[in-house]
Write a protein that holds these residues in place. Structure first.
Motif, PDB file in Angstrom:
ATOM      1  N   PHE A 180       0.813  -1.216   0.000  1.00  0.00           N
ATOM      2  CA  PHE A 180       0.000   0.000   0.000  1.00  0.00           C
ATOM      3  C   PHE A 180       0.849   1.270   0.000  1.00  0.00           C
ATOM      4  CE2 PHE A 180      -3.239  -2.951   1.905  1.00  0.00           C
ATOM      5  CZ  PHE A 180      -4.087  -2.921   0.814  1.00  0.00           C
ATOM      6  N   THR A 181       2.048   1.221   0.579  1.00  0.00           N
ATOM      7  CA  THR A 181       2.935   2.381   0.502  1.00  0.00           C
ATOM      8  C   THR A 181       3.353   2.599  -0.939  1.00  0.00           C
ATOM      9  OG1 THR A 181       3.772   1.984   2.746  1.00  0.00           O
ATOM     10  CG2 THR A 181       5.065   3.436   1.347  1.00  0.00           C
ATOM     11  N   GLY A 182       3.611   1.497  -1.657  1.00  0.00           N
ATOM     12  CA  GLY A 182       3.952   1.595  -3.073  1.00  0.00           C
ATOM     13  C   GLY A 182       2.817   2.167  -3.907  1.00  0.00           C
ATOM     14  N   GLN A 183       1.571   1.847  -3.538  1.00  0.00           N
ATOM     15  CA  GLN A 183       0.407   2.313  -4.297  1.00  0.00           C
ATOM     16  C   GLN A 183      -0.026   3.723  -3.914  1.00  0.00           C
ATOM     17  OE1 GLN A 183      -2.606  -0.637  -3.533  1.00  0.00           O
ATOM     18  NE2 GLN A 183      -1.560  -2.247  -4.681  1.00  0.00           N
ATOM     19  N   MET A 184       0.067   4.054  -2.612  1.00  0.00           N
ATOM     20  CA  MET A 184      -0.513   5.298  -2.112  1.00  0.00           C
ATOM     21  C   MET A 184       0.512   6.334  -1.651  1.00  0.00           C
ATOM     22  SD  MET A 184      -3.548   3.582   0.175  1.00  0.00           S
ATOM     23  CE  MET A 184      -4.139   5.194   0.721  1.00  0.00           C
ATOM     24  N   GLY A 185       1.749   5.925  -1.474  1.00  0.00           N
ATOM     25  CA  GLY A 185       2.756   6.856  -1.008  1.00  0.00           C
ATOM     26  C   GLY A 185       2.489   7.329   0.409  1.00  0.00           C
ATOM     27  N   ALA A 186       2.693   8.619   0.647  1.00  0.00           N
ATOM     28  CA  ALA A 186       2.574   9.183   1.997  1.00  0.00           C
ATOM     29  C   ALA A 186       1.152   9.117   2.539  1.00  0.00           C
ATOM     30  CB  ALA A 186       3.067  10.630   2.004  1.00  0.00           C
ATOM     31  N   ASP A 187       0.140   9.057   1.656  1.00  0.00           N
ATOM     32  CA  ASP A 187      -1.250   8.985   2.108  1.00  0.00           C
ATOM     33  C   ASP A 187      -1.532   7.736   2.938  1.00  0.00           C
ATOM     34  OD1 ASP A 187      -2.137  11.392   1.092  1.00  0.00           O
ATOM     35  OD2 ASP A 187      -2.750  10.557  -0.830  1.00  0.00           O
ATOM     36  N   PHE A 188      -0.713   6.707   2.754  1.00  0.00           N
ATOM     37  CA  PHE A 188      -0.922   5.484   3.522  1.00  0.00           C
ATOM     38  C   PHE A 188      -0.643   5.715   5.006  1.00  0.00           C
ATOM     39  CE2 PHE A 188       0.533   1.151   4.925  1.00  0.00           C
ATOM     40  CZ  PHE A 188      -0.733   0.592   4.912  1.00  0.00           C
ATOM     41  N   GLY A 189       0.058   6.786   5.323  1.00  0.00           N
ATOM     42  CA  GLY A 189       0.303   7.120   6.718  1.00  0.00           C
ATOM     43  C   GLY A 189      -0.986   7.326   7.493  1.00  0.00           C
ATOM     44  N   PHE A 190      -2.040   7.804   6.813  1.00  0.00           N
ATOM     45  CA  PHE A 190      -3.335   7.989   7.466  1.00  0.00           C
ATOM     46  C   PHE A 190      -3.897   6.651   7.919  1.00  0.00           C
ATOM     47  CE2 PHE A 190      -8.042   8.347   7.119  1.00  0.00           C
ATOM     48  CZ  PHE A 190      -8.239   9.284   8.122  1.00  0.00           C
ATOM     49  N   ALA A 191      -3.744   5.618   7.086  1.00  0.00           N
ATOM     50  CA  ALA A 191      -4.203   4.275   7.460  1.00  0.00           C
ATOM     51  C   ALA A 191      -3.399   3.741   8.647  1.00  0.00           C
ATOM     52  CB  ALA A 191      -4.087   3.325   6.269  1.00  0.00           C
ATOM     53  N   ILE A 192      -2.100   4.024   8.665  1.00  0.00           N
ATOM     54  CA  ILE A 192      -1.256   3.612   9.790  1.00  0.00           C
ATOM     55  C   ILE A 192      -1.721   4.298  11.072  1.00  0.00           C
ATOM     56  CG2 ILE A 192       1.067   3.688  10.768  1.00  0.00           C
ATOM     57  CD1 ILE A 192       0.973   1.709   8.577  1.00  0.00           C
ATOM     58  N   LEU A 193      -2.014   5.604  10.982  1.00  0.00           N
ATOM     59  CA  LEU A 193      -2.481   6.349  12.153  1.00  0.00           C
ATOM     60  C   LEU A 193      -3.792   5.772  12.675  1.00  0.00           C
ATOM     61  CD1 LEU A 193      -2.306   8.779  14.092  1.00  0.00           C
ATOM     62  CD2 LEU A 193      -3.493  10.137  12.344  1.00  0.00           C
ATOM     63  N   LEU A 194      -4.743   5.519  11.782  1.00  0.00           N
ATOM     64  CA  LEU A 194      -6.014   4.925  12.190  1.00  0.00           C
ATOM     65  C   LEU A 194      -5.797   3.555  12.818  1.00  0.00           C
ATOM     66  CD1 LEU A 194      -8.661   5.698   9.410  1.00  0.00           C
ATOM     67  CD2 LEU A 194      -8.519   6.637  11.715  1.00  0.00           C
ATOM     68  N   CYS A 195      -4.865   2.790  12.248  1.00  0.00           N
ATOM     69  CA  CYS A 195      -4.571   1.456  12.761  1.00  0.00           C
ATOM     70  C   CYS A 195      -4.077   1.523  14.204  1.00  0.00           C
ATOM     71  CB  CYS A 195      -3.524   0.783  11.873  1.00  0.00           C
ATOM     72  SG  CYS A 195      -3.092  -0.883  12.380  1.00  0.00           S
ATOM     73  N   ILE A 196      -3.208   2.488  14.496  1.00  0.00           N
ATOM     74  CA  ILE A 196      -2.672   2.638  15.855  1.00  0.00           C
ATOM     75  C   ILE A 196      -3.782   3.018  16.832  1.00  0.00           C
ATOM     76  CG2 ILE A 196      -1.140   4.025  17.306  1.00  0.00           C
ATOM     77  CD1 ILE A 196       0.761   4.190  14.871  1.00  0.00           C
ATOM     78  N   ILE A 197      -4.649   3.957  16.419  1.00  0.00           N
ATOM     79  CA  ILE A 197      -5.758   4.386  17.280  1.00  0.00           C
ATOM     80  C   ILE A 197      -6.714   3.222  17.543  1.00  0.00           C
ATOM     81  CG2 ILE A 197      -7.784   5.890  17.427  1.00  0.00           C
ATOM     82  CD1 ILE A 197      -6.186   7.947  15.751  1.00  0.00           C
ATOM     83  N   VAL A 198      -7.088   2.504  16.471  1.00  0.00           N
ATOM     84  CA  VAL A 198      -7.988   1.361  16.608  1.00  0.00           C
ATOM     85  C   VAL A 198      -7.350   0.281  17.473  1.00  0.00           C
ATOM     86  CG1 VAL A 198      -9.086  -0.546  15.354  1.00  0.00           C
ATOM     87  CG2 VAL A 198      -9.241   1.784  14.465  1.00  0.00           C
ATOM     88  N   ASP A 199      -6.052   0.056  17.283  1.00  0.00           N
ATOM     89  CA  ASP A 199      -5.323  -0.943  18.063  1.00  0.00           C
ATOM     90  C   ASP A 199      -5.455  -0.653  19.558  1.00  0.00           C
ATOM     91  OD1 ASP A 199      -3.703  -3.020  18.800  1.00  0.00           O
ATOM     92  OD2 ASP A 199      -1.849  -2.169  18.028  1.00  0.00           O
TER      93      ASP A 199
END
Length: 408
Positions: free
Chosen positions: A45-64
C-alpha cells in the motif's frame, strides 16, 4: 493464583510474576500484529498510495489501542476466554466466533509459515517451500518444549529486538521524507477504505485482538485485581507494535518517493534491497524469518485457545493433553497448504481484509459482555472505552461494506 503461572505439560509447573506474564502477552500480541502480513501489506500500500498510507497507519494505531484495551480488560476481569463469553451472551455464538477466528488464523498462518520460509530462502537460497517446512518444525519444537509458554514468550521477545534493530538500521541509511509523511498522515489527499480494512484487519483483527488477553488467562491472571498488569501489558504491546509499524512505513516511503517501483511478488524485499543492496536484502531475510516465526507462534497459540471451552481446573488439565496434538495439526496443515499452493504475498493481503471483517463482530460481542453482571460481576467498564469501542465497531463495519462494494 496471583504470582503464579501454572503450565500443565505432564512434567513441569513453573512460577512467574504477573508482570512477566503481562510482558509475555504484550510481545505476543505486538509481534503477531507485525508479522509477514504487515510487512507485505505496508509495502504494497505504501507503493500504491505513497505518503497517504500514513493515514491508514495512524487509524490502525488508534484502533489498536481502543480494541486491545477493551478486549484485554473484559477477558481478564471475566476470567473467561472470548468464546465462553460469547456463549453466555447468546448460546452458540461462541462456536461461531471460534470458527471465524480459528479459520482466519489458519489462513493467516499459511502466510506466516510462508513468510518464514521466504526468509530462509533469502538467507540460504533454499526453496521457500522447504524453508516453510523447517520453520514449521521449529515452531512445533517450541510448543512441545517443557516450558512451552515461557519458551514462546522468550523467543518472541528476542525476535522483537531483532526486528526493531534491523528497521532502525534501514531508516538510518535512507533519506526519509519526514515532513511529507507527517503532513499526509494527518491531512491525506486520498483515503482508501480497502487499505484501512486490510491493515487494521492484519494487525488487530481476527485472532490478533485476542492473543494478549488469552495469554494472560493462560498465565493465571484473572479478575479485576489484575487490571494494573493488564494496562501495563496492553500499553507496552501497542507501543512496540506501533513503533515497528511507523518504522516500516517510513522505510517504504523513503524508497517509493525516489520513483523506485516495488516488486509486486515481494514488495517488502524491494525496500530493503534498494536501501542497502544485497546486504539489505539479507537483512530483510532475517526480518522476514523473525516476523514469520513470531506470527506463527501467536496465530497458533490464539487459534487453538479458541477450541478450549473448559471452566474447571480438572477439565483444563484434560484439555492440555490434547493441546499439543491440535498445535501440531494446525502448524502442519498451514505448512502443507503453503507447500502445495504458495503465493504468500497475495494470501497475506487478502486474509488481512478477511480479518478486518471479523473485528467489528468480535469487538461488539465483548462490549456487550462488559455490561452483563453474570459475566463481569461488579466491575464497571470505563465509559470512554465503551464509547470509543462502539465507534470502532461502526467505523470498521462501514469500511468493510465500502470494501465489499469496491471489490464486487
Amino acid at each position: 493464583m496471583k504470582n503464579k503461572e501454572e503450565i500443565v505439560d505432564d512434567k513441569l509447573t513453573t512460577t512467574r510474576s504477573p508482570r512477566s506474564i503481562a510482558m509475555g502477552a504484550a510481545f505476543l500480541m505486538a509481534m503477531a500484529a507485525v508479522g509477514p502480513g504487515f510487512l507485505t501489506q505496508t509495502a504494497t500500500f505504501t507503493g500504491q498510495m505513497g505518503a497517504d498510507f500514513g493515514f491508514a497507519i495512524l487509524l490502525c494505531i488508534i484502533v489498536d489501542f481502543i480494541v486491545q484495551m477493551n478486549v484485554w480488560r473484559i477477558i481478564v476481569v471475566s476470567g473467561k476466554r472470548a468464546q465462553v463469553i460469547a456463549n453466555e451472551i447468546l448460546p452458540g455464538l461462541g462456536y461461531v466466533l471460534s470458527f471465524l477466528v480459528a479459520a482466519g488464523g489458519l489462513l493467516f498462518n499459511i502466510g506466516n509459515i510462508g513468510g518464514a520460509g521466504l526468509g530462509l530462502n533469502v538467507l540460504f537460497g533454499i526453496s521457500a517451500e522447504n524453508g516453510a517446512v523447517i520453520a514449521a518444525c521449529i515452531a512445533i519444537a517450541i510448543f512441545v518444549a517443557k516450558n512451552a509458554m515461557t519458551v514462546m514468550d522468550r523467543t518472541v521477545q528476542l525476535l522483537a529486538v531483532v526486528k526493531i534493530a534491523i528497521l532502525i538500521y534501514i531508516i538510518f541509511v535512507m533519506a526519509v521524507p519526514y515532513q511529507t509523511a507527517v503532513t499526509h498522515t494527518f491531512v491525506p489527499t486520498h483515503i482508501d477504505f480497502y487499505s484501512i480494512v486490510t491493515i487494521v484487519g492484519g494487525t488487530v483483527g481476527g485472532y490478533i485482538s485476542f492473543s494478549g488477553g488469552h495469554r494472560l488467562i493462560e498465565g493465571g491472571l484473572k479478575g479485576e485485581k489484575e487490571l494494573k498488569y493488564v494496562n501495563e501489558g496492553a500499553i507496552t504491546g501497542i507501543t512496540v507494535a506501533s513503533f515497528i509499524r511507523v518504522l516500516l512505513f517510513l522505510a517504504g516511503l523513503a524508497v517509493v518517493t525516489t520513483g523506485y517501483k516495488l516488486d509486486p511478488t515481494n514488495p517488502a524485499a524491494s525496500i530493503f534491497k534498494y536501501a542497502a543492496g544485497n546486504f539489505g536484502y539479507k537483512f530483510f531475510g532475517i526480518l522476514l524469518f523473525a516476523a514469520g516465526m513470531t506470527s506463527t507462534l501467536g496465530s497458533t497459540f490464539t487459534s487453538i485457545s479458541f477450541l478450549n471451552y473448559t471452566r474447571s481446573e480438572k477439565s483444563a488439565n484434560k484439555m492440555a493433553k490434547y493441546n499439543r496434538v491440535f498445535v501440531m495439526a494446525f502448524i502442519i496443515i498451514s505448512a502443507a497448504i503453503f507447500y502445495f499452493v504458495g503465493n504468500p504475498a497475495k494470501v497475506l493481503v487478502v486474509v488481512g481484509a478477511i480479518n478486518g471483517f471479523i473485528l467489528p463482530i468480535s469487538l461488539a460481542i465483548l462490549l456487550l459482555a462488559a455490561y452483563k453482571q453474570k459475566i463481569i460481576g461488579s466491575y464497571h467498564h470505563p465509559m470512554i472505552l465503551t464509547v470509543t469501542g462502539w465507534i470502532v465497531v461502526a467505523f470498521m463495519t462501514f469500511a468493510s461494506v465500502e470494501t465489499l462494494i469496491k471489490l464486487f
